[in-house]
Design an enzyme around this catalytic site. Structure first.
Site, PDB file in Angstrom:
ATOM      1  N   ARG D 260       0.790  -1.124  -0.018  1.00 50.38           N
ATOM      2  CA  ARG D 260       0.111   0.011   0.240  1.00 50.38           C
ATOM      3  C   ARG D 260       0.994   1.153  -0.032  1.00 50.38           C
ATOM      4  O   ARG D 260       1.519   1.627   1.123  1.00 50.38           O
ATOM      5  CB  ARG D 260      -0.841   0.073   1.044  1.00 50.38           C
ATOM      6  CG  ARG D 260      -2.041   0.618   1.060  1.00 50.38           C
ATOM      7  CD  ARG D 260      -2.597   1.000   2.604  1.00 50.38           C
ATOM      8  NE  ARG D 260      -1.944   1.879   3.381  1.00 50.38           N
ATOM      9  CZ  ARG D 260      -1.983   1.956   4.700  1.00 50.38           C
ATOM     10  NH1 ARG D 260      -2.623   0.992   5.434  1.00 50.38           N
ATOM     11  NH2 ARG D 260      -1.170   2.865   5.340  1.00 50.38           N
ATOM     12  N   HIS D 264      -3.661   4.476   4.409  1.00 51.49           N
ATOM     13  CA  HIS D 264      -5.150   3.718   4.486  1.00 51.49           C
ATOM     14  C   HIS D 264      -6.338   4.131   3.537  1.00 51.49           C
ATOM     15  O   HIS D 264      -6.918   3.486   2.937  1.00 51.49           O
ATOM     16  CB  HIS D 264      -5.268   3.306   5.662  1.00 51.49           C
ATOM     17  CG  HIS D 264      -6.604   2.653   6.071  1.00 51.49           C
ATOM     18  ND1 HIS D 264      -6.649   1.294   5.221  1.00 51.49           N
ATOM     19  CD2 HIS D 264      -7.896   2.756   6.311  1.00 51.49           C
ATOM     20  CE1 HIS D 264      -7.933   0.770   5.667  1.00 51.49           C
ATOM     21  NE2 HIS D 264      -8.493   1.731   6.413  1.00 51.49           N
ATOM     22  N   TYR D 273       2.568   5.530  12.098  1.00 45.03           N
ATOM     23  CA  TYR D 273       3.135   4.144  12.485  1.00 45.03           C
ATOM     24  C   TYR D 273       4.204   3.502  11.330  1.00 45.03           C
ATOM     25  O   TYR D 273       4.686   2.153  11.606  1.00 45.03           O
ATOM     26  CB  TYR D 273       1.941   3.279  12.390  1.00 45.03           C
ATOM     27  CG  TYR D 273       1.099   3.422  11.061  1.00 45.03           C
ATOM     28  CD1 TYR D 273       1.268   2.768  10.136  1.00 45.03           C
ATOM     29  CD2 TYR D 273      -0.100   4.241  11.119  1.00 45.03           C
ATOM     30  CE1 TYR D 273       0.400   2.750   8.910  1.00 45.03           C
ATOM     31  CE2 TYR D 273      -0.941   4.164  10.087  1.00 45.03           C
ATOM     32  CZ  TYR D 273      -0.671   3.671   8.801  1.00 45.03           C
ATOM     33  OH  TYR D 273      -1.235   3.777   7.827  1.00 45.03           O
TER      34      TYR D 273
END
Ligand SMILES: Cc1ncc(C[n+]2csc(CCOP(=O)(O)OP(=O)(O)O)c2C)c(N)n1
Ligand SMILES: Cc1ncc(C[n+]2csc(CCOP(=O)(O)OP(=O)(O)O)c2C)c(N)n1
Ligand SMILES: [Mg+2]
Ligand SMILES: [Mg+2]
Lengths: 363, 327, 327, 363
Positions: D260, D264, D273
């Site tokens: 990815r 998100h 993160y």
């Protein structure tokens, strides 16, 4: 084992010892005799409970007959400090955890949902919802590690957890999620699946076309398949898996291949869905017979022990019959207790209502 | 006194509970480094380690089920469900297991679990992000359900939930997360208003307006408009959805004789039905008009571009007020 | 006319629906050779093959989820949940998926699924076998919830459910399964009483007694006793829990002015609350007394040896009757 | 593939063909060009949607950037008659199923829950509940077999079903139950798991310590791991799995290893993160770059095609910008439609109420 691939076996169905490349039995003769005694007594317990149901003393009973070796072998491998979570069929495990058989009956007679002190016996009560307790067991095991009671390297104090369930349960989301959590957190847990070939009327192949033990690999768990009618192998395999779990070596799934010799429950009629052709085969693999043959052949079991045991079984059954009939019905007003820790005004109102109804009835 | 958003009030409440008791641990999806998608747990993993703020696999039944096991083993788990709409996969663990553990064990086992759920609509989001599932939980014996409508309550009630030995569903009014309010963070937990008490926010003698969570603000707006028209409204923030603080409610209804209940969840089968029925049972002869409900309609939550028409607003409350006043 | 138990009425209803439409298929645990633990599907696999009567893996979410897929692919699945207490693992599929498919697709996709659930207590069974989960479903937009109280309705309503294009939860009154009644199995489905209509069972002008499912018999017993004491009771079998046939109910309430609702599920948050509140909204000025509820208590279902005290019985109904008559 | 075991790859990250012992590409040059065009256009689509969200025109968007090869390779392997069930991120699959990009935006703008005709496009709408649709797909596939539209041996008409989901979804009970049902009924289904290394902020190892593809073996499914950034391999592997499913050969789980590259969703901030250290590595494995290099090197792609394509992308973006802003808000009264097929008195009352409120507002 006939018809099953790569199954750990230490005692075959004729009562002859089998050499396994990895496992061997650590049990001396008196331990073997003790396992034998356990199996004979839980079978008697089971027969007596079934009879009590037939006599109308119990609402229901789920017989364990045929699964004594799986339950006693694994149950006796547990250390006192370990914790077990079981289904409605694990009377043999409950026996190993020191539950009084009469207490087991409370659930089936309908006097209590949970009859024993789970923390004292380190066995959670009978769980009815298929698979739900596998997550509780996993969380409990995570907690054992997080609170420093497992995985410390101290083999005297490190704990493990066992979750029992059946072949049918392998299909439930909860059981599969348990595998995910156990693997992710490397929880000190052993999943002990008794594949008794049936989930009520459905044969195991309805849940899986491949051996259930292979599920372990898919989640990164260790998987072991054991002859579930061989109490020695069940003990050895479980003991090793528990040791590994306690020492931080991660979770294991054990598939114990066994057979439900009886009905699913006393409400069930297996003739509707199985023709009995397997029954004879599995009778020849009886978990108790093979150990008796072995112990007899090796002169460990003598007539005195056997007749004492028979007498013990008879008196156990009698104690159950009497105990069952004497089990007190709960006070109807107790239904309002323990819904919450904190007091609840609404429940107080409802308790008063029932109290006055009961008083009127008493008149 | 501090001025805090609801998000940071909960965050501080969690921190204080974790500091007070090492058995308090947090579990949920993305609550660690990320601090949760709403940042409610921001900074807590860093402060308390990843053994007390645990990112879980993506499985809600697993989260609640393992929290039950952790609670059986002496912990006080606080689990986050990321959005209201994602709680349903855990439903069996909640209603068949969490709610009954104490009952079935006749008091031997209790589960001091708190489930934090951001709930309700109004944030312009996609399907399943705007649910109001409270009726399912408040109809379930064995669960406690509470909701904070302001920062002060958010700070104190999350701590009360955590230290409750009964399992508590703690519903967070998502669309008010960034609403600020005064919080006295120095006080003692024992001096906080009891968790199960409703709070009377305004005084009035013509009608009682009962709500909770995100629509408390809406009720207050409506009350203000009514007041300007000379109609005195008593706004009650229920705070506790199970149990219902009938004492506070009945006291008000005996005074006003008229009641409107406001919530976002669909009316039919919603909490408003229970409140109305309970009021009828308790205050029948005091009622001058039927208890009316101003709620979400009986449809699934609609697409967000029309959600403003779905959510109860001050106008709909005033319409209902007109109706109850006309009796 | 045939004398049939409820079990065999449903069995015959299923058979007739399957014969009428080859897209009707049955799925569930142990429904094939065994015919289900209550024998409701007895003989059907033999008659229609194991492609139309499918034993499923032991996974309720899987059963409902795959039934949704089957329905999307043109089938009319009838799924059996073995006991009420085992429906919760499927809750997400029911409320987030089954209930919303038609809504979210704006009518393009509908799910003609019937979920058969034996429900309620009184059979002396162990935990999780005596649940009354109807409030969860009747509070969920997008679901229809019905319950048959006698063999006649069982035979016809199961067929109506199957041929409904909306998903229907069909609640079977487990402890009345073996109760016999006349069924005219020769009639035409289209001539059956509409699925969503309530049925007035007895005529009376003093009080309306509303129930459904297993407690209809209990209500009739109470009505008989009352009648003997000269109190005229109108017993209504709701039949449909969602939607509620308010027309039939209101007509009766306008006549009697007094209402008691009876069900086994816990009172708080139960269907009785919605019925009471709706009656208050609709018939406020006709009410001579508050609508009262006679229900299971607000506890988890108790151990079976005391379930008789948990379940509403004629005595409790007569006590409530005394109360409403005293207003 | 670096760092990943036994991954099927037919075109490496430098654009060089790779020989695989089992798989080879059946695609001619014009097909490859078409895949290239698809990937370039969906990346543009994705960029434009992200921009529209930044401008406040969309409530949310879930970017697909980095996953073009997995989605286009698999999506183009589907026959028109096959049926697909996807998550919120499969814009590339939707593109392959002929969904107008402006229609995709309706969901994200909040004008509709499902914007396209699922039966016409044979693609179910965006699914938000992680994993739920895997069961729908499985049931749909069971239905294809039961109604004689799959497994008949007619390669022209036999159908298959694809279920898309992510690495995170592998932990949900529903996905695992799908594997059980698919295996038991040998349903004609392909599970296509895009392992993009992240489930929001959680790396894949939070879900599993072993490669996700191994889950297949545990359930008796076929499992294949493919380089998810290699459109040719994704196509080949999916095409084969579909063929197998259609012909009655049973279900397959494909794990497409990808990344990815973006957030998100547009609400997410990945810097919280992940430190970006992997980003560069994965940029070097970009799914579009490697095909461009290959096509350039083999003189399949020329400047004219590229500049035409760039122009096409620009006009697609423009069409999306205009189309998005023109998307009509739904009639508020439409919220009462289609809750049920049958009429509903309560909803009628509520509709009337809202109608009169709207009328008052209109005054
Ligand atoms: C969630 C749930 N679904 C269904 C049931 C009904 N049920 C009770 S036992 C059983 C079969 C269980 O089979 P298995 O897991 O193999 O265990 P066994 O009974 O063979 O020991 C079923 C379907 C249940 N108790 N819980
Ligand atoms: C049942 C459920 N739980 C949680 C969420 C919130 N959520 C949305 S996306 C996501 C991560 C999904 O990760 P993955 O399956 O890897 O798919 P990806 O987003 O990477 O494509 C989460 C936790 C959800 N939508 N549904
Ligand atoms: Mg079994
Ligand atoms: Mg992912």
């Amino acid at each position: 084992m006939d018809g099953f691939d790569s199954v750990v076996q230490l005692l075959d169905s004729t009562g002859s010892p089998v050499i396994d490349s990895h496992y061997s039995s650590a049990l001396d003769n008196s331990s073997l005799l003790a396992l034998y005694r356990d199996m004979v007594l839980v079978r008697k317990l089971d027969e007596q409970a079934t009879a009590l149901q037939r006599q109308g003393e119990l609402g229901l009973w789920a017989p364990l007959i045929g699964q004594e070796a799986a339950q006693i072998g694994s149950g006796r491998a547990l250390a006192q400090r370990d914790y077990a979570f079981a289904t409605y069929r694990e009377h043999g495990v409950a026996w190993c955890r020191g539950i009084d058989p009469v207490d087991m009956l409370r659930f089936w007679r309908g006097t209590m949902h949970q009859a024993w002190d789970a923390n004292l016996h380190r066995l959670y009560g009978y769980q009815v919802i298929i698979g739900a307790h596998a997550l509780h067991a996993t969380g409990y095991a995570m907690g054992a590690y997080l609170s420093g009671r497992s995985g410390t390297g101290n083999s005297e104090t490190d704990q493990a957890v066992v979750a029992y369930f059946g072949d049918g349960a392998m299909s439930e989301g909860d059981v599969n999620e348990s595998f995910v959590f156990a693997a992710t957190y490397q929880a000190p847990i052993v999943f002990f699946c008794q594949n008794n070939q049936w989930a009520i009327s459905e044969p195991t192949k309805r849940q899986s076309r491949i051996p259930l033990v292979q599920r372990a690999e898919g989640f990164g768990l260790r998987g072991i398949r054991v002859d579930g009618n061989d109490v020695i192998a069940c003990h050895a395999v479980t003991a090793e898996a528990l040791d590994r779990a306690r020492s931080g070596g991660g979770p294991t799934l054990i598939e114990a291949v066994t057979y439900r010799m009886g009905a699913h429950t006393t409400s069930d009629d297996p003739t509707k869905y199985r023709d009995g052709s397997d029954d004879e085969l599995w009778r020849s693999r009886d978990p108790i017979d093979r150990l008796r043959i072995y112990l007899r052949a090796n002169e460990v079991l003598n007539d005195t022990f056997q007749s004492d045991l028979d007498a013990e079984a008879t008196s156990l059954a009698e104690r159950m019959r009497i105990g069952c009939r004497e089990l007190p019905d709960p006070d109807p007003l107790s239904m309002f207790e323990n819904v919450y820790c904190a007091p609840d005004a609404r429940l107080d109102e409802q308790r008063s209502e029932l109290k006055s109804i009961l008083a009127k009835m008493g008149d | 006194m501090e001025q805090l958003t609801i998000v940071s009030a909960i965050n501080k409440g969690l921190r204080r509970a974790m500091a007070a008791d090492s058995k308090v641990l947090l579990m949920g999806e993305d609550i660690g480094k990320l601090g949760g998608v709403f940042r409610v747990t921001e900074g807590l993993q860093k402060e308390f380690s990843d053994e007390r703020v645990i990112d879980s696999p993506l499985a809600e039944s697993g989260i609640v089920g393992t929290a039950i096991g952790l609670a059986l083993n002496g912990f006080r788990p606080v689990v986050e469900i990321q959005f209201d709409g994602f709680v349903y996969p855990a439903f069996d663990q909640i209603v068949s297991q969490m709610a009954r553990m104490r009952y079935r064990s006749r008091g031997a086992l209790s589960l001091p679990i708190t489930m934090r759920i951001p709930f309700g609509g109004g944030i312009g989001s996609v399907e399943h992000h705007s649910e109001s599932p409270e009726a399912y939980f408040s109809a379930t014996p064995g669960l406690r359900v509470i909701s904070a409508a302001d920062s002060h309550d958010a700070y104190w009630m999350i701590q009360q939930a955590i230290f409750s030995d009964d399992p508590v569903i703690f519903l967070e009014p998502k669309r008010r997360y960034w609403q600020k309010g005064d919080v006295d963070t120095d006080a003692d937990l024992s001096s906080a208003m009891p968790m199960f008490s409703a709070k009377v926010l305004t005084d009035g003698s013509d009608c009682t307006l009962i709500s909770y969570g995100p629509t408390v603000v809406t009720a207050l707006q409506a009350a203000k408009f009514a007041q300007e028209d000379g109609v005195g409204i008593e706004v009650i923030d229920m705070r506790s959805l199970s149990p219902i603080d009938m004492h506070t409610i009945a006291t008000s209804v005996r005074k006003t004789g008229r009641v409107i209940v406001v919530h976002e969840a669909p009316g039919s089968g919603g909490l408003g039905a229970e409140i109305g029925q309970r009021i009828m049972e308790t205050c029948f002869t005091d009622l001058k008009a039927p208890v009316l409900r101003v709620t979400g309609y009986d449809t699934p939550y609609p697409a967000s571009r029309i959600e403003e028409h779905y959510l109860p607003d001050a106008d709909r409350i005033l319409d209902a007020l007109e109706k109850v006043m006309s009796y």
